[in-house]
Design a protein around this motif. Structure first.
Motif: not given
Lengths: 324, 324
Positions: A133, A138, B201-206, B208-209
Motif C-alpha cells: 500500500p 507519501e 502525521g502518519y498517512g494513508d500508506n500506514f 492501509a497497513v
C-alpha cells in the motif's frame, strides 16, 4: 530503473538514498535535461532532489541496462512490450528483474513478469514484484510505508527488501509472485468500480461492502488461476486494495466516477488526458476468466459498463443484488 | 427500540417505514416532546420525519417493552446495565432481543448479548446482533446499505432481516453471533488507533497497513475466544471495520486523532463532550486478552497510550515495527 512516472521517481529516491547506483531510463529527453540541470523530476514528486553521483538519468536504454544487476520495471503496462522489445533477447540473461507495474500486457492478458520471462528466457527465480500500500506521494514526504517483494526466490526477495529498507520504508519478502501481481492488477478494477458507484451517488456504506466483496472475488480468482494458500488480509493484497480504493486521488477512481456521472468512456479518457490502468485490467481479467468461469460480479459489471456500453446505473442495480 | 441516538433513529426509520409498529424509548423527555410535536428527532438525523401512527416515542420503559415481540437495544454500551436493570427479570421472557450496540458492558468485559442472556435468563436462540457497514447518516439519505443479522437461531436472523429489507437496505442472516459482536467492538479500537496515527502525521500508506494487520489481529482474537470457521472478509466484519476506520466523522477516529496530536485523554473527552466507545473497548478487550494471551499489538498499543500514559509517538514507533 525503467520509467519516469511517480512510482519510478519514488523508488529511485529510496534506492539511491540508500546508496545504490541507479541508472534511470526515462523516455522524455526534456525531463532528463531538467533532471541533470536541477536534480528534480519536473513532472512527478518534483520536490525530491536527486544526488547525481548516484542517479544517472538517460534516454539510452542499452546504456541504462548494461551494468545493472537489477532491472526495475516501472513504465505503464501498455509500454512494457514496445520498450523491452527493443532489447536483445539475451540482454537480461544474468539480471534480476523486479516489476513495479500494476497492469497486464495489453492484448496478451499476460502478467508482466510472465512476459519478461518468456521474451528473455529467464527463470522464475530471476523475477520479483514490488507491491504494497504505497502512494508515491507519501514516499516523497517520507511517511511510514510498507512494501512487499514477491518472488519464488527467497534470496532475491530478501535482497531487494534490503535495498529498500530505510527509516520510513519497511519491506518484507513473500513467495507469492503471481498472486501479488494479479491482486495489484485487480485492485484497480475495484477502485474504478468504486468510482462508478461514487459517481452514481452510492456512499461509504456501499463502498465498504464493495471492497469486502472484492476481497472474496479476488480470492476466488486467484484460487482458480494459481491455487495456493494465501492470506488476502496481508498488506500486499488487502492493504494495496485499500490504499487504492479509498484514495481520493486515484486515477482509476476518478475515471470511474466520471463514467458513473455520465461521461462516455472516450470523453472521460480525453478529459483526464490519461488512461486509467484499471480500464485495461478489466478487459484482461474478464477475458482470462472466460475459461476459468469464476463468479466475478464486480469485474463483470465493470466490463459491461466499459466495453459493452451498458448504462452504469443499470449495471450497478444488478451488481448491488449480488453483493452482501 | 431502546435509545435515542443516530443509530436508534435510523433503525426506527427503517422498521417503521416497513410497516412495523415501533414503541420507542428515549431517555430525554424534551426529545420525546419534540418528536410528538414535529415528528422529527431534534438531535439526530433531524431531517427524517416519522409517522406517529407507527412510531410511539415514550419515556416509560415498561410501556415501551410491554407489547413488543422484539427488543432492539441501541443505547450506548455504558447505559445498558443502568437501563435494563430497572426491568423485572422476567420482562423479556418471550421476547427476541437484537443488539445494535457496538461496545461491551463496562467493568464486566461482557458482550451485551451475554449480559442480557444472563440477566433475563434468555436462551441464545432469543438473541441477535445487527452489524454491517452502516453510517446512520447514509440510512437517513436512503443510500444503499447492507446489514447482517447474526444469531444462532436462523429463523430469528431471517425474521429480523425481513423487517429491515427495503429499497435501499439489503439484509442477510449469519450464525456467528459472538464473532460479529466482538468484531463490532474491536473495529472501534482500530479506528481509534488509526486516529492516533493520523494525529501523529502518519498517512494513508500506514492506515492501509494498520487495517490489514487489524483483520489478522481480530481473526486471532476471535479464534481464541470463540473458535469457529469464519471469513473475516465478509461485510459484517471487514465492511464494518472499513466504514469506521475510513470515516472522517468517526468519533473514535476523532478522539484518537486528538490524543495523537497531544491532547490528554481527559481533555480530548472534555473537548469532544462525549466518550468514544473505542476508549472502553480497548480496556475490555485488553483485559479479556490477559488470559487468552493472543498477540494483539494494535490493542496493546492503544491500551498503553490511553491507560498507561505512554506517549503516543513512542507507542506508534513500537507498533510500526510489529506490522508488516
Amino acid at each position: 530503473m525503467l520509467g519516469g512516472g511517480s512510482w519510478a521517481t519514488a523508488l529511485t529516491k529510496i534506492l539511491s538514498e540508500n546508496g545504490a547506483r541507479v541508472d534511470w531510463w526515462l523516455r522524455a529527453k526534456d525531463d532528463i535535461q531538467h533532471l541533470l540541470r536541477t536534480r528534480h523530476n519536473p513532472r512527478y514528486l518534483s520536490a525530491v532532489q536527486f544526488d547525481l553521483n548516484r542517479v544517472y538519468p538517460t534516454a539510452d536504454l542499452d546504456e541504462a541496462i548494461e551494468e545493472a544487476d537489477w532491472l526495475v520495471l516501472a513504465v505503464p503496462a501498455a509500454f512494457v512490450q514496445p520498450v523491452l522489445d527493443k532489447l536483445d533477447r539475451d540482454a537480461l540473461k544474468h539480471k534480476r528483474v523486479v516489476s513495479a507495474i500494476k497492469g497486464m500486457i495489453p492484448g496478451k492478458n499476460q502478467l508482466v513478469t510472465d512476459y519478461v520471462a518468456e521474451r528473455f528466457r529467464l527463470g522464475r527465480a530471476q523475477l520479483g514484484v514490488i507491491a504494497g500500500p504505497c502512494h508515491a506521494e507519501e514516499v516523497a514526504l517520507e511517511k511510514q510505508s510498507y512494501l512487499t517483494i514477491g518472488s519464488p526466490d527467497a534470496e532475491l526477495a530478501l535482497g531487494f527488501c534490503e535495498l529498500l529498507r530505510n527509516r520510513y520504508v519497511r519491506a518484507h519478502p513473500a513467495n507469492d509472485l503471481d498472486g501479488i501481481e494479479y491482486c495489484a492488477v485487480m485492485k484497480n478494477i475495484i477502485a474504478l468500480t468504486g468510482g462508478i458507484a461514487h459517481g452514481l451517488g452510492y456512499g461509504d456504506n456501499f463502498l465498504a461492502v464493495l471492497v469486502s466483496n472484492a476481497v472474496q472475488e479476488i480470492r476466488r480468482f486467484l484460487q482458480a488461476i494459481n491455487p495456493q494458500p494465501r492470506d488476502l488480509s496481508a498488506s500486499a493484497y488487502l492493504g494495496d486494495l485499500l490504499v487504492t480504493a479509498y484514495s481520493q486521488f486515484s486515477r482509476n477512481r476518478t475515471f470511474g466516477s466520471m463514467v458513473g456521472r455520465g461521461y462516455s468512456v472516450k470523453s472521460a479518457q480525453l478529459e483526464m488526458n490519461m488512461v486509467a490502468e484499471g480500464y485495461y485490467a478489466v478487459k484482461s481479467i474478464f477475458e482470462l476468466n472466460k475459461k476459468l468461469k469464476v463468479n466475478m460480479p464486480i469485474t463483470a459489471a465493470a466490463y459491461r459498463v466499459l466495453y459493452e456500453r451498458v448504462a452504469p446505473a443499470v449495471e450497478l442495480e444488478i451488481l448491488k443484488e449480488q453483493l452482501r
